[in-house]
Write an enzyme that holds these catalytic residues in place. Structure first.
Site, PDB file in Angstrom:
ATOM      1  N   CYS A 150       0.826  -1.202   0.000  1.00  0.00           N
ATOM      2  CA  CYS A 150       0.000   0.000   0.000  1.00  0.00           C
ATOM      3  C   CYS A 150       0.868   1.262   0.000  1.00  0.00           C
ATOM      4  O   CYS A 150       1.468   1.572  -1.009  1.00  0.00           O
ATOM      5  CB  CYS A 150      -0.988  -0.030   1.173  1.00  0.00           C
ATOM      6  SG  CYS A 150      -2.366   1.114   0.962  1.00  0.00           S
ATOM      7  N   HIS A 164      -3.645  -5.347   0.454  1.00  0.00           N
ATOM      8  CA  HIS A 164      -3.136  -5.718   1.775  1.00  0.00           C
ATOM      9  C   HIS A 164      -3.086  -7.239   1.946  1.00  0.00           C
ATOM     10  O   HIS A 164      -3.981  -7.830   2.568  1.00  0.00           O
ATOM     11  CB  HIS A 164      -3.995  -5.093   2.877  1.00  0.00           C
ATOM     12  CG  HIS A 164      -3.785  -3.624   3.043  1.00  0.00           C
ATOM     13  ND1 HIS A 164      -2.881  -3.100   3.936  1.00  0.00           N
ATOM     14  CD2 HIS A 164      -4.344  -2.576   2.406  1.00  0.00           C
ATOM     15  CE1 HIS A 164      -2.904  -1.774   3.859  1.00  0.00           C
ATOM     16  NE2 HIS A 164      -3.776  -1.432   2.934  1.00  0.00           N
ATOM     17  N   GLU A 191      -1.253  -8.847   3.897  1.00  0.00           N
ATOM     18  CA  GLU A 191      -0.974  -9.211   5.298  1.00  0.00           C
ATOM     19  C   GLU A 191      -2.259  -9.525   6.062  1.00  0.00           C
ATOM     20  O   GLU A 191      -2.226 -10.228   7.084  1.00  0.00           O
ATOM     21  CB  GLU A 191      -0.205  -8.085   5.993  1.00  0.00           C
ATOM     22  CG  GLU A 191      -1.021  -6.919   6.516  1.00  0.00           C
ATOM     23  CD  GLU A 191      -1.524  -5.975   5.433  1.00  0.00           C
ATOM     24  OE1 GLU A 191      -2.323  -5.061   5.759  1.00  0.00           O
ATOM     25  OE2 GLU A 191      -1.125  -6.126   4.254  1.00  0.00           O
TER      26      GLU A 191
END
Length: 256
Positions: free
Chosen positions: A113, A222, A224
């Protein structure tokens, strides 16, 4: 030397109460520890007070995180930000030179990001400050009032470029669904970056450094977030972790 690689995770400089603080999201740390199989250490946004080469000597990889703040447009020749835009000049002063040095010295890099935007700016690219205001582009922002699972849920597909790293990690999928929580995005791609994934509106959502000495990937979404439940996210962190272990092994052999 330690058996597990050490991954630096970039922090934001912010305020908690009346005190300056360095903040790293738990989701990034857990993805490094569990997804990449590495040890996670926060890299504070202290700029030149911590020389980048000294930092790189202590690390086997770097994760450049997302953030609520935006890269200051002066770093890429952009127009002044609109009033109320959140910036983090201490982070810019840390991450932009750190990104360049890491790539130059073959330190594995995963940029997410804001981190992806930092990669593009550090290498000479530019950003859209408000993608949703650019004709022909969609609104890639989350709805702040939605539950967190909805905000980070799948939002749109990205087309993976055949022959690219993500195409390989996905098992040669033509496209995958990703989440979308950003207002800024890539305008002009840096010359040394190769496109890895594009959103339906044409926005570049992932790129790699073409001639990098090690893993060097940036994604706008994202991975993660609940990485273990998404096949491509798992593979991204596994590949990043493998690159970090390879660097640690090479450094260990050099000191043997």
């Amino acid at each position: 030397m330690l058996s597990k690689p050490i991954v630096g995770v970039t922090a934001d400089s912010t305020e908690i109460g009346m005190h300056r603080a360095q903040v790293v999201g738990d989701k990034y740390l857990m993805a490094v520890v569990e997804g990449a199989g590495a040890l996670a250490l926060a890299v504070p946004a202290l700029g030149a007070r911590q020389p980048v080469l000294a930092l790189l000597q202590a690390l086997d990889g770097l994760l450049f995180t997302g953030s609520h703040s935006n890269v200051e447009p002066r770093h890429y020749g952009g127009a002044p930000s609109i009033s109320g835009t959140l910036h983090d000049p201490d982070r810019d002063a840390t991450t932009l030179p750190l990104m360049l040095a890491a790539i130059e010295h073959g330190v594995p890099v995963l940029a997410i990001c804001r981190g992806f935007q930092e990669m593009n700016v550090a290498l000479g690219g530019t950003l859209h400050q408000s993608v949703h205001e650019v004709p022909g582009h969609d609104d890639h922002r989350e709805t702040p009032t939605d539950p967190i699972d909805v905000q980070y849920g799948p939002a749109h597909c990205v087309r993976l470029y055949a022959g690219g790293l993500l195409h390989s990690l996905s098992g040669a999928s033509a496209e995958v669904r990703v989440n979308s929580l950003h207002a800024q995005g890539i305008d002009t791609l840096a010359p040394s970056l190769a496109v890895e994934a594009v959103a339906p509106d044409g926005l570049i959502e992932a790129a790699r450094v073409r001639e990098a000495r090690a893993f060097a990937l940036g994604v706008q979404w994202h991975p993660e977030w609940r990485h273990s439940s998404d096949p491509l996210s798992r593979e991204i962190f596994r590949a990043f972790g493998a690159a970090c272990r390879a660097r640690r092994a090479a450094r260990s052999n050099a000191h043997a």
